[in-house]
Design a protein around this motif. Structure first.
Motif, PDB file in Angstrom:
ATOM      1  N   GLN A 153       0.871  -1.180   0.000  1.00 23.35           N
ATOM      2  CA  GLN A 153       0.000   0.000   0.000  1.00 23.35           C
ATOM      3  C   GLN A 153       0.909   1.232   0.000  1.00 23.35           C
ATOM      4  O   GLN A 153       1.420   1.636   1.037  1.00 23.35           O
ATOM      5  CB  GLN A 153      -0.906   0.018   1.237  1.00 23.35           C
ATOM      6  CG  GLN A 153      -1.863   1.197   1.276  1.00 23.35           C
ATOM      7  CD  GLN A 153      -2.731   1.174   2.523  1.00 23.35           C
ATOM      8  OE1 GLN A 153      -2.693   0.241   3.306  1.00 23.35           O
ATOM      9  NE2 GLN A 153      -3.527   2.209   2.703  1.00 23.35           N
ATOM     10  N   PRO A 154       1.160   1.819  -1.156  1.00 21.96           N
ATOM     11  CA  PRO A 154       2.088   2.953  -1.243  1.00 21.96           C
ATOM     12  C   PRO A 154       1.727   4.071  -0.271  1.00 21.96           C
ATOM     13  O   PRO A 154       0.552   4.320   0.011  1.00 21.96           O
ATOM     14  CB  PRO A 154       1.933   3.416  -2.694  1.00 21.96           C
ATOM     15  CG  PRO A 154       1.434   2.216  -3.421  1.00 21.96           C
ATOM     16  CD  PRO A 154       0.571   1.484  -2.453  1.00 21.96           C
ATOM     17  N   ILE A 155       2.751   4.718   0.257  1.00 25.45           N
ATOM     18  CA  ILE A 155       2.558   5.836   1.172  1.00 25.45           C
ATOM     19  C   ILE A 155       1.775   6.945   0.462  1.00 25.45           C
ATOM     20  O   ILE A 155       2.105   7.315  -0.670  1.00 25.45           O
ATOM     21  CB  ILE A 155       3.918   6.385   1.651  1.00 25.45           C
ATOM     22  CG1 ILE A 155       4.619   5.350   2.535  1.00 25.45           C
ATOM     23  CG2 ILE A 155       3.736   7.686   2.413  1.00 25.45           C
ATOM     24  CD1 ILE A 155       3.962   5.129   3.875  1.00 25.45           C
ATOM     25  N   SER A 156       0.750   7.448   1.122  1.00 18.84           N
ATOM     26  CA  SER A 156      -0.031   8.538   0.524  1.00 18.84           C
ATOM     27  C   SER A 156       0.683   9.867   0.740  1.00 18.84           C
ATOM     28  O   SER A 156       1.585   9.978   1.577  1.00 18.84           O
ATOM     29  CB  SER A 156      -1.424   8.594   1.142  1.00 18.84           C
ATOM     30  OG  SER A 156      -1.369   9.116   2.458  1.00 18.84           O
ATOM     31  N   THR A 157       0.284  10.855  -0.010  1.00 20.80           N
ATOM     32  CA  THR A 157       0.902  12.184   0.096  1.00 20.80           C
ATOM     33  C   THR A 157       0.098  13.086   1.027  1.00 20.80           C
ATOM     34  O   THR A 157       0.249  14.308   1.005  1.00 20.80           O
ATOM     35  CB  THR A 157       1.007  12.841  -1.296  1.00 20.80           C
ATOM     36  OG1 THR A 157      -0.304  12.909  -1.878  1.00 20.80           O
ATOM     37  CG2 THR A 157       1.921  12.043  -2.198  1.00 20.80           C
ATOM     38  N   GLU A 158      -0.749  12.482   1.856  1.00 22.54           N
ATOM     39  CA  GLU A 158      -1.569  13.243   2.780  1.00 22.54           C
ATOM     40  C   GLU A 158      -0.929  13.329   4.157  1.00 22.54           C
ATOM     41  O   GLU A 158      -0.251  12.396   4.593  1.00 22.54           O
ATOM     42  CB  GLU A 158      -2.958  12.617   2.903  1.00 22.54           C
ATOM     43  CG  GLU A 158      -3.750  12.610   1.599  1.00 22.54           C
ATOM     44  CD  GLU A 158      -5.052  11.857   1.737  1.00 22.54           C
ATOM     45  OE1 GLU A 158      -6.076  12.339   1.217  1.00 22.54           O
ATOM     46  OE2 GLU A 158      -5.033  10.778   2.354  1.00 22.54           O
ATOM     47  N   VAL A 159      -1.132  14.444   4.817  1.00 20.02           N
ATOM     48  CA  VAL A 159      -0.655  14.648   6.185  1.00 20.02           C
ATOM     49  C   VAL A 159      -1.872  14.704   7.099  1.00 20.02           C
ATOM     50  O   VAL A 159      -2.791  15.489   6.877  1.00 20.02           O
ATOM     51  CB  VAL A 159       0.153  15.961   6.311  1.00 20.02           C
ATOM     52  CG1 VAL A 159       0.587  16.178   7.764  1.00 20.02           C
ATOM     53  CG2 VAL A 159       1.372  15.925   5.391  1.00 20.02           C
ATOM     54  N   LEU A 160      -1.877  13.834   8.117  1.00 19.53           N
ATOM     55  CA  LEU A 160      -2.988  13.795   9.061  1.00 19.53           C
ATOM     56  C   LEU A 160      -2.843  14.930  10.071  1.00 19.53           C
ATOM     57  O   LEU A 160      -1.804  15.070  10.723  1.00 19.53           O
ATOM     58  CB  LEU A 160      -3.007  12.444   9.782  1.00 19.53           C
ATOM     59  CG  LEU A 160      -4.079  12.246  10.858  1.00 19.53           C
ATOM     60  CD1 LEU A 160      -5.466  12.300  10.236  1.00 19.53           C
ATOM     61  CD2 LEU A 160      -3.868  10.922  11.580  1.00 19.53           C
TER      62      LEU A 160
END
Length: 359
Positions: A153-160
């Motif tokens: 599951q590739p790392i997403s470019t979103e910041v929580l």
């Protein structure tokens, strides 16, 4: 490694099924790293003393530190060996995250080892800062690219954004430099903090445990859904290596507590900081790491502000930087500085963990 054998042995004895659980292997990972540290710690100290591999104390440091001159350093080797052995035994080595964290940590450790060796060889400044920084960036860049393209599951470019109702900020291509900054910044922040006996290692232990909890929750569909966190297929396994880091850190603290028998050196500080930064990126808790690692950030900012103030105004803001030396020169005993910084870290880690429910 043991996970593979347990899968085979379950057919003969169902009790081996316990070793397939991440929590079981996490606990055993921590205990294994702790035992390895206890067993090899005295041997490493004797070896380093025999080879006269001792700490070189800065001339402009607090006078009270002169007694530390010659104390064995490069104890980070003990930490790395303990983590590596424990992870290889108990973690799923086919897991992309485990391999990336372990290899990256060892590469960061190699940078620290070279830096320590250069200092012990007569060059008190060690590796040039710009060279060290570029090498750290290269490792972070390689790790992130691997996670982008090779993981299940590739790392997403979103910041929580913590303490919000699962607000995710997609920063697109900016996520790569952001993640690299988190990893390299964490690596150097821990290195700057490692100036007193046990000051850096205990916060690393506490933060690693917290990051392990975030990893476990993120990798469990039911928990992640209930807590409204991003579900990551392989992230749960990261709990095992977080436990190994914590166990190895506690084992090292046995010898590093005041008055220290051994120092971790750059080989330990740079690698542990880099590993924490990478784990935070994997479990999407980069901003929570900034909260829990408040002591590390405070230490780093004190150096930045001290240098900036001196260059711009010709005056120093603190008696000495990093800030733990400032408090020493203000009259605080070294153990008092250490324990108070630990207490601050406990408080900040609890705040970070509270983000699981407060949103």
């Amino acid at each position: 490694m043991f996970l593979y054998f347990s899968d085979q042995l379950i057919e003969f004895y169902s009790a081996f099924n316990a070793f397939t659980y991440i929590t079981t292997r996490g606990i055993l990972s921590a205990l294994t790293a702790l035992v390895v540290s206890f067993v090899f710690g005295p041997k490493l100290i004797s070896l380093l003393e025999g080879e006269k591999i001792g700490e070189v104390i800065r001339d402009d440091g607090p006078e009270s530190h002169s007694s530390k001159q010659g104390t064995p350093t490069m104890g980070g080797l003990l930490i790395l060996v303990s983590i590596a052995i424990s992870t290889i035994i108990w973690a799923d080595l086919s897991n992309t995250f485990i391999l990336t964290i372990l290899i990256s940590m060892l590469l960061f450790g190699l940078i620290g080892f070279i830096d320590d060796y250069m200092k012990l060889s007569g060059n008190k400044n060690g590796m040039k800062a710009i060279v060290k920084f570029i090498l750290q960036l290269c490792i972070a860049f390689g790790a992130m690219n691997y996670l982008f393209y090779a993981s299940v599951q590739p790392i997403s470019t979103e910041v929580l954004i913590p303490f919000t109702n699962n607000i995710m900020w997609d920063i697109g291509w900016m996520f790569l430099p952001f993640a690299m900054l988190v990893i390299v910044g964490s690596s150097n922040a821990v290195n700057l903090t490692d100036g007193l006996d046990g000051l850096a290692i205990m916060p690393v232990v506490m933060i690693s445990i917290a990051l392990g909890i975030f990893a476990y929750v993120s990798g469990n569909f039911n928990f992640s859904t209930y807590l409204d966190l991003p579900f990551m297929v392989e992230a749960g396994e990261v709990f095992v290596i977080c436990c190994a880091i914590s166990g190895a850190g506690l084992g090292f603290l046995w010898f590093n507590t005041y008055p220290a028998q051994i120092f971790m050196g750059d080989v330990g500080a740079i690698s542990l900081g880099g590993a924490m930064g990478l784990i935070a990126v994997i479990v999407k808790q980069e901003l929570i790491l900034a909260i829990m690692g408040g002591v590390f950030i405070m230490e780093t900012l004190s150096v930045v502000l001290q240098v900036g103030s001196y260059k711009m105004r010709g005056k120093r803001l603190f008696n000495m930087a990093p800030i733990h030396h400032h408090f020493e020169l203000k009259g605080w005993a070294e153990p008092k500085v250490i324990v108070r910084f630990w207490i601050i870290t406990v408080f900040l880690v609890l705040i970070g963990l509270s983000s699981l429910k407060i949103r």
